[in-house]
Design a protein around this motif. Structure first.
Motif, PDB file in Angstrom:
ATOM      1  N   GLU A  18     -20.415  -6.566  -3.396  1.00 11.47           N
ATOM      2  CA  GLU A  18     -18.648  -7.156  -2.595  1.00 11.47           C
ATOM      3  C   GLU A  18     -17.775  -6.200  -3.366  1.00 11.47           C
ATOM      4  OE1 GLU A  18     -18.512  -9.868  -0.354  1.00 11.47           O
ATOM      5  OE2 GLU A  18     -20.182  -9.885  -0.159  1.00 11.47           O
ATOM      6  N   THR A  19     -18.348  -5.029  -4.693  1.00 10.28           N
ATOM      7  CA  THR A  19     -16.887  -4.499  -4.779  1.00 10.28           C
ATOM      8  C   THR A  19     -16.469  -3.463  -3.327  1.00 10.28           C
ATOM      9  OG1 THR A  19     -18.136  -4.248  -6.955  1.00 10.28           O
ATOM     10  CG2 THR A  19     -16.453  -2.306  -6.017  1.00 10.28           C
ATOM     11  N   ARG A  20     -14.862  -3.599  -3.499  1.00 11.43           N
ATOM     12  CA  ARG A  20     -14.140  -2.494  -2.814  1.00 11.43           C
ATOM     13  C   ARG A  20     -12.843  -1.877  -3.030  1.00 11.43           C
ATOM     14  NH1 ARG A  20     -17.690  -4.597  -0.081  1.00 11.43           N
ATOM     15  NH2 ARG A  20     -18.024  -5.922   1.323  1.00 11.43           N
ATOM     16  N   LEU A  21     -12.568  -1.430  -2.613  1.00 17.01           N
ATOM     17  CA  LEU A  21     -10.990   0.008  -3.329  1.00 17.01           C
ATOM     18  C   LEU A  21      -9.919  -1.254  -2.719  1.00 17.01           C
ATOM     19  CD1 LEU A  21     -10.392   2.701  -4.640  1.00 17.01           C
ATOM     20  CD2 LEU A  21      -9.905   3.747  -2.460  1.00 17.01           C
ATOM     21  N   MET A  22      -9.492  -1.130  -3.283  1.00 13.74           N
ATOM     22  CA  MET A  22      -7.862  -2.836  -3.221  1.00 13.74           C
ATOM     23  C   MET A  22      -7.124  -1.648  -3.875  1.00 13.74           C
ATOM     24  SD  MET A  22      -9.318  -4.717  -1.789  1.00 13.74           S
ATOM     25  CE  MET A  22      -7.841  -6.211  -2.572  1.00 13.74           C
ATOM     26  N   PRO A  23      -5.526  -2.041  -3.101  1.00 10.11           N
ATOM     27  CA  PRO A  23      -4.297  -1.679  -3.798  1.00 10.11           C
ATOM     28  C   PRO A  23      -3.820  -2.546  -4.457  1.00 10.11           C
ATOM     29  CG  PRO A  23      -4.978  -1.293  -0.972  1.00 10.11           C
ATOM     30  CD  PRO A  23      -5.848  -1.869  -1.367  1.00 10.11           C
ATOM     31  N   ASN A  24      -3.465  -1.385  -5.228  1.00  9.60           N
ATOM     32  CA  ASN A  24      -2.566  -2.568  -6.775  1.00  9.60           C
ATOM     33  C   ASN A  24      -1.563  -3.014  -5.967  1.00  9.60           C
ATOM     34  OD1 ASN A  24      -4.514  -2.789  -8.297  1.00  9.60           O
ATOM     35  ND2 ASN A  24      -4.037  -0.760  -9.615  1.00  9.60           N
ATOM     36  N   SER A  25      -1.073  -3.980  -4.648  1.00  8.85           N
ATOM     37  CA  SER A  25       0.057  -4.851  -4.694  1.00  8.85           C
ATOM     38  C   SER A  25      -0.038  -6.464  -4.257  1.00  8.85           C
ATOM     39  CB  SER A  25       0.788  -4.344  -3.317  1.00  8.85           C
ATOM     40  OG  SER A  25      -0.005  -4.421  -2.362  1.00  8.85           O
ATOM     41  N   SER A  66       0.150  -8.257  -1.669  1.00  9.29           N
ATOM     42  CA  SER A  66       0.016  -8.843  -0.452  1.00  9.29           C
ATOM     43  C   SER A  66      -1.733  -7.784   0.004  1.00  9.29           C
ATOM     44  CB  SER A  66       0.491  -7.739   0.622  1.00  9.29           C
ATOM     45  OG  SER A  66       0.695  -6.151   0.999  1.00  9.29           O
ATOM     46  N   GLY A  67      -1.675  -7.170  -0.998  1.00  9.99           N
ATOM     47  CA  GLY A  67      -2.863  -5.937  -1.048  1.00  9.99           C
ATOM     48  C   GLY A  67      -3.029  -5.274  -0.194  1.00  9.99           C
ATOM     49  N   LEU A  68      -1.849  -4.778   0.043  1.00 15.88           N
ATOM     50  CA  LEU A  68      -2.020  -3.597   1.481  1.00 15.88           C
ATOM     51  C   LEU A  68      -1.081  -2.277   0.975  1.00 15.88           C
ATOM     52  CD1 LEU A  68      -0.757  -5.728   4.445  1.00 15.88           C
ATOM     53  CD2 LEU A  68      -2.845  -4.932   3.872  1.00 15.88           C
ATOM     54  N   LEU A  69      -1.799  -1.230   1.600  1.00 12.81           N
ATOM     55  CA  LEU A  69      -1.740   0.126   1.064  1.00 12.81           C
ATOM     56  C   LEU A  69      -0.130   0.256   0.799  1.00 12.81           C
ATOM     57  CD1 LEU A  69      -2.881   2.634  -0.482  1.00 12.81           C
ATOM     58  CD2 LEU A  69      -3.768   2.833   1.923  1.00 12.81           C
ATOM     59  N   ARG A  70       0.213  -0.564   2.694  1.00 13.33           N
ATOM     60  CA  ARG A  70       1.994  -0.411   2.368  1.00 13.33           C
ATOM     61  C   ARG A  70       3.043  -0.400   1.551  1.00 13.33           C
ATOM     62  NH1 ARG A  70       3.149  -4.031   7.264  1.00 13.33           N
ATOM     63  NH2 ARG A  70       2.465  -6.280   6.021  1.00 13.33           N
ATOM     64  N   ASP A  71       2.091  -2.213   0.845  1.00 13.26           N
ATOM     65  CA  ASP A  71       3.517  -2.409  -0.233  1.00 13.26           C
ATOM     66  C   ASP A  71       2.910  -2.158  -1.367  1.00 13.26           C
ATOM     67  OD1 ASP A  71       4.365  -3.986   1.353  1.00 13.26           O
ATOM     68  OD2 ASP A  71       2.910  -5.229   1.491  1.00 13.26           O
ATOM     69  N   THR A  72       1.734  -0.360  -1.877  1.00 12.79           N
ATOM     70  CA  THR A  72       2.386   0.379  -2.894  1.00 12.79           C
ATOM     71  C   THR A  72       3.535   1.603  -2.660  1.00 12.79           C
ATOM     72  OG1 THR A  72       0.540   2.208  -2.074  1.00 12.79           O
ATOM     73  CG2 THR A  72      -0.026  -0.316  -3.188  1.00 12.79           C
ATOM     74  N   GLU A  73       3.172   2.147  -4.140  1.00  9.61           N
ATOM     75  CA  GLU A  73       3.935   3.227  -4.310  1.00  9.61           C
ATOM     76  C   GLU A  73       3.374   4.639  -3.575  1.00  9.61           C
ATOM     77  OE1 GLU A  73       6.438   3.763  -7.809  1.00  9.61           O
ATOM     78  OE2 GLU A  73       5.622   1.685  -8.739  1.00  9.61           O
ATOM     79  N   PHE A  74       2.113   4.292  -2.730  1.00 12.76           N
ATOM     80  CA  PHE A  74       1.231   5.222  -2.255  1.00 12.76           C
ATOM     81  C   PHE A  74       2.491   6.656  -1.412  1.00 12.76           C
ATOM     82  CE2 PHE A  74      -2.410   6.610   0.219  1.00 12.76           C
ATOM     83  CZ  PHE A  74      -3.083   7.944  -1.047  1.00 12.76           C
ATOM     84  N   SER A  75       1.729   7.292  -1.533  1.00 17.91           N
ATOM     85  CA  SER A  75       2.520   8.914  -0.796  1.00 17.91           C
ATOM     86  C   SER A  75       1.472  10.163  -0.428  1.00 17.91           C
ATOM     87  CB  SER A  75       3.646   8.756  -1.329  1.00 17.91           C
ATOM     88  OG  SER A  75       3.845  10.916  -0.910  1.00 17.91           O
ATOM     89  N   LYS A 118       0.570   6.113 -11.115  1.00 21.14           N
ATOM     90  CA  LYS A 118       1.845   5.509  -9.718  1.00 21.14           C
ATOM     91  C   LYS A 118       0.565   3.522 -10.104  1.00 21.14           C
ATOM     92  CE  LYS A 118       3.793   7.987  -6.723  1.00 21.14           C
ATOM     93  NZ  LYS A 118       4.176   8.117  -5.293  1.00 21.14           N
ATOM     94  N   HIS A 119      -0.994   3.922 -10.490  1.00 19.31           N
ATOM     95  CA  HIS A 119      -1.810   3.458 -10.582  1.00 19.31           C
ATOM     96  C   HIS A 119      -2.115   2.578  -9.126  1.00 19.31           C
ATOM     97  CE1 HIS A 119      -2.243   3.546 -14.829  1.00 19.31           C
ATOM     98  NE2 HIS A 119      -0.911   4.379 -14.893  1.00 19.31           N
ATOM     99  N   VAL A 120      -1.985   3.448  -8.101  1.00 18.14           N
ATOM    100  CA  VAL A 120      -2.043   2.426  -6.968  1.00 18.14           C
ATOM    101  C   VAL A 120      -2.848   2.137  -6.496  1.00 18.14           C
ATOM    102  CG1 VAL A 120      -2.398   2.870  -4.260  1.00 18.14           C
ATOM    103  CG2 VAL A 120      -0.220   4.634  -5.694  1.00 18.14           C
ATOM    104  N   PHE A 121      -4.514   2.289  -6.732  1.00 16.06           N
ATOM    105  CA  PHE A 121      -5.946   1.803  -6.353  1.00 16.06           C
ATOM    106  C   PHE A 121      -6.181   1.134  -7.779  1.00 16.06           C
ATOM    107  CE2 PHE A 121      -5.299   4.951  -3.458  1.00 16.06           C
ATOM    108  CZ  PHE A 121      -5.415   4.588  -2.601  1.00 16.06           C
ATOM    109  N   SER A 122      -7.502   0.269  -7.326  1.00 19.30           N
ATOM    110  CA  SER A 122      -8.456   0.163  -8.100  1.00 19.30           C
ATOM    111  C   SER A 122      -9.733  -0.699  -7.767  1.00 19.30           C
ATOM    112  CB  SER A 122      -7.753  -1.407  -9.174  1.00 19.30           C
ATOM    113  OG  SER A 122      -7.226  -2.270  -8.172  1.00 19.30           O
ATOM    114  N   LEU A 123     -10.621  -0.627  -8.213  1.00 17.06           N
ATOM    115  CA  LEU A 123     -11.724  -0.740  -7.503  1.00 17.06           C
ATOM    116  C   LEU A 123     -11.996  -2.746  -7.895  1.00 17.06           C
ATOM    117  CD1 LEU A 123     -14.735   1.590  -8.116  1.00 17.06           C
ATOM    118  CD2 LEU A 123     -13.305   1.072  -5.828  1.00 17.06           C
ATOM    119  N   GLY A 124     -12.279  -3.719  -6.925  1.00 16.54           N
ATOM    120  CA  GLY A 124     -12.586  -5.015  -6.884  1.00 16.54           C
ATOM    121  C   GLY A 124     -13.684  -5.959  -6.598  1.00 16.54           C
ATOM    122  N   GLY A 125     -13.331  -7.094  -6.721  1.00 20.81           N
ATOM    123  CA  GLY A 125     -14.716  -7.321  -6.927  1.00 20.81           C
ATOM    124  C   GLY A 125     -15.327  -7.435  -7.632  1.00 20.81           C
TER     125      GLY A 125
END
Lengths: 246, 181
Positions: free
Chosen positions: A175-182, A184-193, A164-171
């Protein structure tokens, strides 16, 4: 199949190896515990947490990214290396906001258990109290970046198992942060379950189920009485005693 | 043991909840064995307010205002052994969870815009200690000799600390006495 001719020694003990093994692969199979947080036998090496630092050939190397070469002599459980691992663990603590008494994962957290195992009683460094956003947008899961150690396990699990490629490390850098790949940048807008493999690999309390926390009382949690070097890196939701990780 | 060989213990609670002090009292009847060996200096347990030179200073809580900083520095001057007691003294603990917000934001939420606030105003009485911008562990202000982890540290950890000092050795905290919660 293991091949004795490919074997290495860890702290003087013979450890058989298979072709293509890293040092930690061989150690894991032989039941020799090398502290780690970003390594998981299902997902291959990442080499970021540096806790599996060992000494081989006079150099410090990460056991999860270093190929086991025939006859290699590895030092792991020495006072010198344990001191380095303690400092690495303390750096992981001051680099985040780890308030154990207020964390749902306390007692079942591999970072905390690693600290217990290394005898950590203080931070050594001054805490940085970084400001990191919490993402509570998803119905089932909470992403608390304060506790994230950027081990990349959820990224790898989502990519390789869930597809699903839900996450990536961005920044970059601090400043590196765990980021949902959507978008909006929000977890709810990914396919994560919550059924995803990626929801069941976090070694700390960064990716957390929103419900049914505190199910195990204090005294009966994973690492309340038993140290991580004895039972390995486990999660409370691992299928069976022994878990999926060493 | 005669009185002259007693060790003196002072305690204080800074940005803490007094839970560590309560846990200290959980040594229960084992305190009887300590009566001949330990006496209290400044501590809220006996309501002694003046700090004199002593052997052990037990500091609960982190640093959230200027008075906390003065007190911990005074403890460092007067105590041979200074001990950070509990999660808040060691890493700021729950009070340090305000560090993600600005101080003005915290004060406004508490005293101006919070639910149920009547007569909204930010307290400014000169007797009130000034809040620090962030909560800090005590190690940010003074050298600390020993750390008792936990929220609170178990009574056995206090007992081991006192016993070790009486026996002139470093405290040895077992796995169960090193928990962070």
């Amino acid at each position: 199949m293991t091949d004795q001719a490919l074997g290495i020694t860890i702290d003087g003990a013979a450890v058989p190896c298979q072709a293509g093994d890293t040092v930690i692969d061989a150690a894991h199979r032989a039941g020799v515990y090398i502290p780690h947080l970003c390594f998981h036998p299902e997902f291959g090496p990442h080499g970021s947490c540096r806790l599996c630092m060992v000494k081989a050939g006079g150099r410090y190397v990460a056991a999860c990214t270093t190929p086991a070469t025939p006859g290699m002599s590895v030092e792991s459980d020495t006072a010198e290396i344990k001191e380095l691992r303690l400092r690495i663990t303390q750096m992981l603590f001051v680099d985040g906001n780890h308030f154990c008494p207020a964390c749902e994962q306390s007692g079942q957290c591999q970072l905390q258990a690693t600290a217990y195992g290394l005898g950590m009683q203080d931070l050594h460094f001054s805490p940085s109290y970084p400001k990191k956003a919490v993402d509570a947008s998803h119905d089932e899961m909470l992403l608390d970046r304060d506790r994230c150690i950027q081990c990349n396990l959820c990224v790898r699990a989502s990519d390789r198992v869930d597809g699903k490629h839900v996450f990536s490390l961005g920044g970059r850098g601090i400043e590196t942060r765990l980021m949902p790949n959507s978008a909006s940048g929000l977890l709810r807008d990914t396919e994560f379950s919550a059924e995803d493999r990626a929801a069941h690999v976090c070694p700390v309390g960064a990716l957390l189920f929103k419900h049914d926390n505190y199910a195990r009382p204090i005294g009966r949690r994973l690492y309340d009485r038993t140290s991580i070097d004895r039972i390995g890196n486990r999660r409370a939701d691992d299928a069976a005693p022994g878990g999926s990780a060493p | 043991m005669s009185d002259t060989r007693k060790i003196t213990v002072a305690t204080c609670s800074l940005a803490g909840c007094f839970g560590c002090h309560m846990s200290f009292l959980d040594i229960d009847e084992r305190i009887v064995a300590l009566v001949d060996k330990v006496s209290f200096g400044r501590t809220p347990l006996t309501d002694i307010h003046t700090l004199h030179a002593c052997d052990i200073g037990l500091v609960e809580g982190g640093l959230c205002n200027d008075e906390n900083v003065h007190v911990v520095r005074h403890f460092r001057q007067q105590c041979k052994i200074l001990v950070a007691v509990g999660a808040c003294a060691i890493n700021g603990g729950v009070p340090a969870m305000r560090n993600r917000y600005g101080l003005a934001e915290c004060l406004e939420e508490s005293y101006l815009y919070g639910v149920g606030v009547a007569d909204p105003q930010i307290p400014s009485d000169p007797e009130l200690p000034l809040l620090l911008n962030q909560v800090h562990p005590i190690q940010d202000a003074v050298k600390v000799d020993y750390f008792l982890t936990g929220c609170p540290p178990p009574a056995e950890a206090f007992l081991e600390l006192l016993t070790a000092v009486l026996e002139n050795r470093a405290p040895q905290m077992s796995y169960a006495l090193r928990h962070f919660d």
